[in-house]
Write a protein that holds these residues in place. Sequence first.
Motif, mmCIF file in Angstrom:
data_model
loop_
_atom_site.group_PDB
_atom_site.id
_atom_site.type_symbol
_atom_site.label_atom_id
_atom_site.label_comp_id
_atom_site.label_asym_id
_atom_site.label_seq_id
_atom_site.Cartn_x
_atom_site.Cartn_y
_atom_site.Cartn_z
ATOM 1 N N ALA A 1 0.824 -1.208 0.000
ATOM 2 C CA ALA A 1 0.000 0.000 0.000
ATOM 3 C C ALA A 1 0.856 1.256 0.000
ATOM 4 C CB ALA A 1 -0.937 0.004 1.212
ATOM 5 N N PRO B 1 -4.645 10.044 -3.007
ATOM 6 C CA PRO B 1 -5.159 8.694 -2.737
ATOM 7 C C PRO B 1 -4.099 7.682 -2.318
ATOM 8 C CG PRO B 1 -6.160 9.563 -4.726
ATOM 9 C CD PRO B 1 -5.102 10.542 -4.320
ATOM 10 N N GLU B 2 -2.907 7.724 -2.928
ATOM 11 C CA GLU B 2 -1.860 6.764 -2.577
ATOM 12 C C GLU B 2 -1.404 6.961 -1.134
ATOM 13 O OE1 GLU B 2 -1.538 8.904 -5.180
ATOM 14 O OE2 GLU B 2 -1.751 7.606 -6.924
ATOM 15 N N ALA C 1 -9.007 5.881 4.941
ATOM 16 C CA ALA C 1 -8.442 6.470 3.713
ATOM 17 C C ALA C 1 -9.317 7.621 3.218
ATOM 18 C CB ALA C 1 -8.292 5.403 2.632
ATOM 19 N N SER D 1 -3.578 1.730 5.750
ATOM 20 C CA SER D 1 -3.036 0.391 5.985
ATOM 21 C C SER D 1 -2.217 0.344 7.262
ATOM 22 C CB SER D 1 -2.204 -0.080 4.794
ATOM 23 O OG SER D 1 -0.984 0.606 4.710
ATOM 24 N N SER E 1 -10.581 0.294 6.975
ATOM 25 C CA SER E 1 -9.498 0.889 6.205
ATOM 26 C C SER E 1 -10.014 1.894 5.173
ATOM 27 C CB SER E 1 -8.679 -0.212 5.522
ATOM 28 O OG SER E 1 -7.615 0.340 4.809
ATOM 29 N N GLY E 2 -11.088 1.561 4.493
ATOM 30 C CA GLY E 2 -11.656 2.468 3.489
ATOM 31 C C GLY E 2 -12.110 3.780 4.088
ATOM 32 N N ARG F 1 -4.183 5.670 1.206
ATOM 33 C CA ARG F 1 -4.218 4.199 1.320
ATOM 34 C C ARG F 1 -3.083 3.693 2.200
ATOM 35 N NH1 ARG F 1 -5.912 4.609 -3.997
ATOM 36 N NH2 ARG F 1 -3.812 4.356 -4.826
ATOM 37 N N CYS F 2 -1.896 4.267 2.053
ATOM 38 C CA CYS F 2 -0.754 3.878 2.872
ATOM 39 C C CYS F 2 -1.050 4.166 4.336
ATOM 40 C CB CYS F 2 0.495 4.626 2.407
ATOM 41 S SG CYS F 2 1.962 4.346 3.427
#
Length: 140
Positions: A29, A127-128, A117, A135, A113-114, A131-132
């Motif tokens: 992630a 977004p990246e 984020a 996670s 998690s969603g 997500r990291c």
Amino acid sequence: MDVMTFFKVFSACLAISFLFLPAAHASDACDHVSRIGDATERNSFRAYVTGALTQPPNPAQVTITDVLQQAPWTIVGAEIPDADGVGYFLYQAEGTKQLFYGIWGGMADPSESGEVATWATDQGAPPELARCFASIATGE
């Protein structure tokens, strides 16, 4: 090698591999996100954390657990006195300043998690990076 020894070795290897699954997933992630590993460099973010708090502790009492960066955004994970767990502070660089956007704290499990984020992207994080962060924050 006899059968019993084989199963003992196999079981031990299998158990050890499960220890590394969460780290491998977080790594995936975080492929497009920079992480600051050097403790001295991470500790330079203490001032950002204390500057974001209304009643800041002494910076020496702040433990920086993680620094995630995807220019111009940074998320700083920090443990502060009298708080449970890690708080994540979101900043955006503007020139030489780090503008504080928000803090996320609390417990979340991998099923959330969603949502974690989404919180970060709603603040403006790419977004990246979101997500990291999710996670790591959820232990996914």
